[in-house]
Structures are given as structure tokens and as C-alpha cells.
Design a protein around this motif. Structure first.
Motif: not given
Ligand SMILES: [Zn+2]
Length: 238
Positions: A228-229, A205, A231, A202, A226
Motif C-alpha cells: 500500500q505505502c 499506513c 514502506r 502495516c 508494504c
């Protein structure tokens, strides 16, 4: 979906432009305040020099009066000295006269010092006056250009806002939830709600995304986030 993603990207581009424009507009008052402080400093410098010149004038006038008093005193003692026949009194008066004359000399020395200081101050005042006048002109010109800049940027921002509202309306009509997600991300991710994948990472991040996310992003038929973040991510065409 591809079309909707393109619209989201378009919206983000307008929102980023709008943010940059607003940032520039919002910086102007701070810039103006800094200029104002520079002008005030030049004014203060000039005021300080002028105040000192005035103080010197007052001090010289006061010393003039003091010297006059001392001279009158010395004259009075001299007259008394001429009239006395007593040696003791004569000596006492001589002492008083010497003292008054020493005081007068000290006052005159101080007056000379002050005259010199006043002389030395003249070029400083002239310099400070010149600097203040130049500063005033410079600040006025900068204020004018700042105001013009705000006008131009404000006009541009209004145009971009109209464009962004039109794009936003289209997205909301197609997918209200997606629009809300975008809005939330744009605020929380400092203006980068939708980012491309960089390989299997990504680009928001910089963390690796799962193979499933990679695949879905490449297919491009649904909104992919994503893990993780959060987005919205998309795959750049290969
Ligand atoms: Zn991410």
C-alpha cells in the motif's frame, strides 16, 4: 538480511534523532524572535508613556506663553480703560477684558488638567521602566540559555551524524539500492521508512498486507515492502 534490516533500523533511529535535534535547533531563532518582540513591546510601552510626558511638558509651556499674551492684552485694555472718557469705548474695552480673562481661566484649567495627567503618568512610567528592565534581563538570560542549548544540541547532532554516516556506509556497501530506497522513504514518509507489522497490518499506513508479505516478513531473508505505502516492513519477534 536480518543483519542488514537491523542496520537499516539502526540508521533510521539515528536519522530520527538527528531530525529531532535539528528540529529543536531550528526552532531556536523563532523562539528568540518571539522574545525580542516581547522586549520591544515593553520598550514601546515605556516610550509611549515617556512621549506623552514630553508632550504634556511642551503643551504646558505653550499654554504658559498663551496665558502670558492674554494677560498682557488684558493689562493693555485696562490701561486704555483708565484713559478713556467715552462710555462706549469703556464698555467695548470691558468686553475685551472679560473675554481675555475668560480665555485665561480656560487656559489655566487646561494647565491644571495637564499637571494632573503628568502626575498620574509618573507611576505608569516608573512601572513601565521596571517592567522593561526586568524584561531585558529575562530576555538576555533566555538568549544566553538558547545559545548554550544550540551549542549542546549542535554537538550532539554532529556526533549522531558521524554514527549515521558509519552505519550508512555499511548498508551501502552491502546493498546500494536498499540504501537508496530507505533514503527516499525516510524523506517521503516523514521519518518512518521502516515500520513493524502490527498483526497483519502495516503500522505505517494501517492497511492490511497480503499473506505473502506477512510470510516473507516473518522469514526475514529478503526486504519486504508494504504493497500500500511502499514502506519497508518487518515482523516483530513473537
Ligand atoms: Zn503501509
Amino acid at each position: 538480511m536480518v543483519e542488514l534490516l537491523e542496520k537499516i533500523l539502526l540508521l533510521q533511529e539515528r536519522d530520527q534523532r538527528l531530525q529531532a535535534l535539528m528540529h529543536e535547533i531550528n526552532n531556536v531563532p523563532g523562539e528568540k524572535a518571539a522574545l525580542q518582540r516581547e522586549l520591544e513591546e515593553a520598550q514601546a510601552q515605556l516610550d509611549r508613556a515617556k512621549t506623552r510626558a514630553k508632550e504634556i511638558e511642551v503643551e504646558r509651556a505653550r499654554l504658559e506663553v498663551e496665558a502670558g499674551t492674554k494677560r498682557a492684552q488684558a493689562d493693555k485694555y485696562r490701561t486704555q480703560q483708565l484713559e478713556t472718557r467715552k462710555n462706549e469705548e469703556y464698555a467695548a474695552l470691558k468686553h475685551e477684558i472679560d473675554r481675555a480673562e475668560a480665555d485665561i481661566t480656560a487656559i489655566e484649567d487646561r494647565e491644571l488638567e495637564l499637571m494632573q495627567e503628568a502626575e498620574d503618568l509618573k507611576p505608569s512610567i516608573a512601572e513601565a521602566e521596571k517592567k522593561f528592565a526586568a524584561e531585558k534581563e529575562r530576555v538576555a538570560a533566555r538568549f544566553k540559555s538558547s545559545d548554550e542549548k544550540v551549542g549542546v544540541l549542535g554537538g550532539r547532532a554532529a556526533e549522531v551524524r558521524v554514527e549515521r554516516e558509519a552505519i550508512a556506509a555499511e548498508i551501502r556497501a552491502a546493498d546500494e539500492d536498499l540504501f537508496e530506497l530507505y533514503e527516499k522513504l525516510f524523506l517521503s514518509k516523514a521519518g518512518r521508512a521502516v515500520v513493524p507489522l502490527d498483526g497483519d497490518h502495516c503500522s505505517g499506513c494501517h492497511m492490511k498486507v497480503t499473506p505473502a508479505t506477512m510470510r516473507d516478513a516473518k522469514v526475514g531473508t529478503s526486504v519486504v515492502s508494504c504493497e500500500q505505502c511502499g514502506r519497508i516492513v518487518y515482523a516483530l519477534p513473537e
